[in-house]
Design an enzyme around this catalytic site. Sequence first.
Site, PDB file in Angstrom:
ATOM      1  N   GLU A 247      -9.099  70.014  20.276  1.00 37.58           N
ATOM      2  CA  GLU A 247      -8.865  69.038  21.437  1.00 37.58           C
ATOM      3  C   GLU A 247     -10.230  68.414  21.732  1.00 37.58           C
ATOM      4  O   GLU A 247     -11.197  69.063  22.009  1.00 37.58           O
ATOM      5  CB  GLU A 247      -8.353  69.440  22.647  1.00 37.58           C
ATOM      6  CG  GLU A 247      -6.730  69.893  22.391  1.00 37.58           C
ATOM      7  CD  GLU A 247      -6.326  70.383  23.962  1.00 37.58           C
ATOM      8  OE1 GLU A 247      -6.722  69.912  24.914  1.00 37.58           O
ATOM      9  OE2 GLU A 247      -5.131  70.759  23.765  1.00 37.58           O
TER      10      GLU A 247
ATOM     11  N   GLU B 197      -4.992  77.680  25.204  1.00 35.52           N
ATOM     12  CA  GLU B 197      -6.119  78.123  26.061  1.00 35.52           C
ATOM     13  C   GLU B 197      -5.464  79.012  26.861  1.00 35.52           C
ATOM     14  O   GLU B 197      -5.702  79.210  28.120  1.00 35.52           O
ATOM     15  CB  GLU B 197      -6.514  77.096  26.976  1.00 35.52           C
ATOM     16  CG  GLU B 197      -6.840  75.596  25.951  1.00 35.52           C
ATOM     17  CD  GLU B 197      -7.427  74.679  26.827  1.00 35.52           C
ATOM     18  OE1 GLU B 197      -7.219  74.548  28.269  1.00 35.52           O
ATOM     19  OE2 GLU B 197      -8.243  73.703  26.280  1.00 35.52           O
TER      20      GLU B 197
END
Length: 477
Positions: free
Chosen positions: A265, A117
Amino acid sequence: MVNSGYVKWFILFGVLCSCVDGLGVNWGTQATHKLPPGTVVQMLKDNGITKVKLFDADEITMNALAGSGLEVMVAIPNDQLLFMNSYDRAKQWVRRNITRYNFNGGVNIKYVAVGNEPFLTSYNGTFLNTTFPALQNIQNALNEAGVGNNIKATVPLNADVYGSPTDNPYPSFGRFRSDINGLMTQIVQFLDTNKAPFTVNIYPFLSLYGNDDFPFNYAFFDGATPIVDSGTGIQYTNVFDANFDTLVSSLKDVGYGNMPILVGEVGWPTEGDKNGNNGNAFRFYSGLLSRLAANKGTPLRPGYIEVYLFGLLDEDAKSIAPGSFERHWGIFKYDGQPKYAIDLSGQGQNSLPVGAKGVEYLPQKWCMFNPDAKDLSKLSDNINYACTFADCTALGYGSSCNSLDANGNASYAFNMYYQVKNQDELACNFEGLAKVTTQNISQGQCNFIIQIYSYSSSLRPSLAGLAFVLVLTLLAL
Ligand SMILES: *[C@@H]1O[C@H](CO)[C@@H](O)[C@H](O)[C@H]1NC(C)=O
Ligand SMILES: *[C@@H]1O[C@H](CO)[C@@H](O)[C@H](O)[C@H]1NC(C)=O
Ligand SMILES: *[C@@H]1O[C@H](CO)[C@@H](O)[C@H](O)[C@H]1NC(C)=O
Ligand SMILES: *[C@@H]1O[C@H](CO)[C@@H](O)[C@H](O)[C@H]1NC(C)=O
Ligand SMILES: *[C@@H]1O[C@H](CO)[C@@H](O)[C@H](O)[C@H]1NC(C)=O
């Protein structure tokens, strides 16, 4: 030689069961006490999990995965992206962490996650310049090493790369964030050239967290009032689909509407927030897993989606800057034991998943507030100290230990610290405010834990004893 009984069983099962095809999980290791990697690998197999995503390429973990047949995504942490801007270093990294395991009985590596991220707005652009060059260098090094056909580099991105819901009121309006639109376009082009997937992390829990206006049921897969996309007329009944399809639209906007997407995720925490509990986690996963088993996909992308649940285990050493729930994403507790009955195959036949086997715990000793303590003036300082180095998030609002009284709070904090410190006697003093007990001082839903022997951080007493005897023997010689 394959056992033919197994083959028959498999064929039969394959016909009868529309199970989740190739379920993946995230295996994070930011814990003060880690289960032995071999124990975790066994646990994955016992639960029919076939894919695992790591946050590094730790040698001991990789060795435990060797020969397991599990598909593995290894990762390069954000703080190493800058190094990977050197092609020589990228090649070296690929040699040390990828091709080295490429042998018969080695590790079945499928993906390399380049960063984690990295474009989160909260990183203030720190990794904006280094991520794409790192991605290019790693994939090019994989290609040069002759493994690029089977191993793809990808960048797990947070859904915030396509802006906030206010930027994209409906999925069909999806566009990449304006500050990174050019960069995202280049990345997507590069992924496409290399037949690599786009990886996105999707968190319905976070849509709900800190947003009391968010329609509660829309975070789950049952019971929400549909929201109609004014661009397409499609009805959305859950934010997972809406989020995923916002990405599909964003990819389409830059010319790659058919790019493969994998969900790096997705999950639900069980503590640390009023919505973080076993009941909501169960509800979320039940809905998600049954849809995955049915290969339902989303309105814009019907069919199979490759998904990695977040996460396998609770991690008591994670930063709680994003929120107190951060240490409680595990489907399993810190010790590899299940939290709630959930059928990971998506058949809704809910029984407890298979826990870690052969877990070794520290002795049955707890640290508690000493009720005879006279001077309480330093109590809150000592609690703060304990909670700085140990995980006290279960004490917070909405969590399992929130209804303890003041003494219970102190005991909880002291015990968590004492366990982190492997029950060192010196770690249960707190200026005379604490004492060791052999009574289980758990109260109601609030479990005062006993830690496990950490495979890396502590010598077992028996081993230490053995070493001591060895030293004595050597001295005697
Ligand atoms: C890659 O392998 C090297 C050598 O074993 C190791 O030092 C390094 O930590 C590995 N990288 C990652 C991200 O785990
Ligand atoms: C980003 O900027 C904010 C505000 O200036 C600051 O509080 C925060 O620590 C910064 N974060 C990082 C990762 O640099
Ligand atoms: C990224 O590169 C731009 C243009 O060269 C520069 O202005 C910016 O400061 C760089 N950002 C970081 C975080 O290094
Ligand atoms: C116990 O600690 C929690 C978390 O710090 C706090 O919310 C609660 O008020 C405390 N309870 C008492 C009785 O002090
Ligand atoms: C202590 O008691 C709690 C609640 O009864 C229980 O869940 C937990 O397993 C016990 N712990 C140990 C180490 O026996």
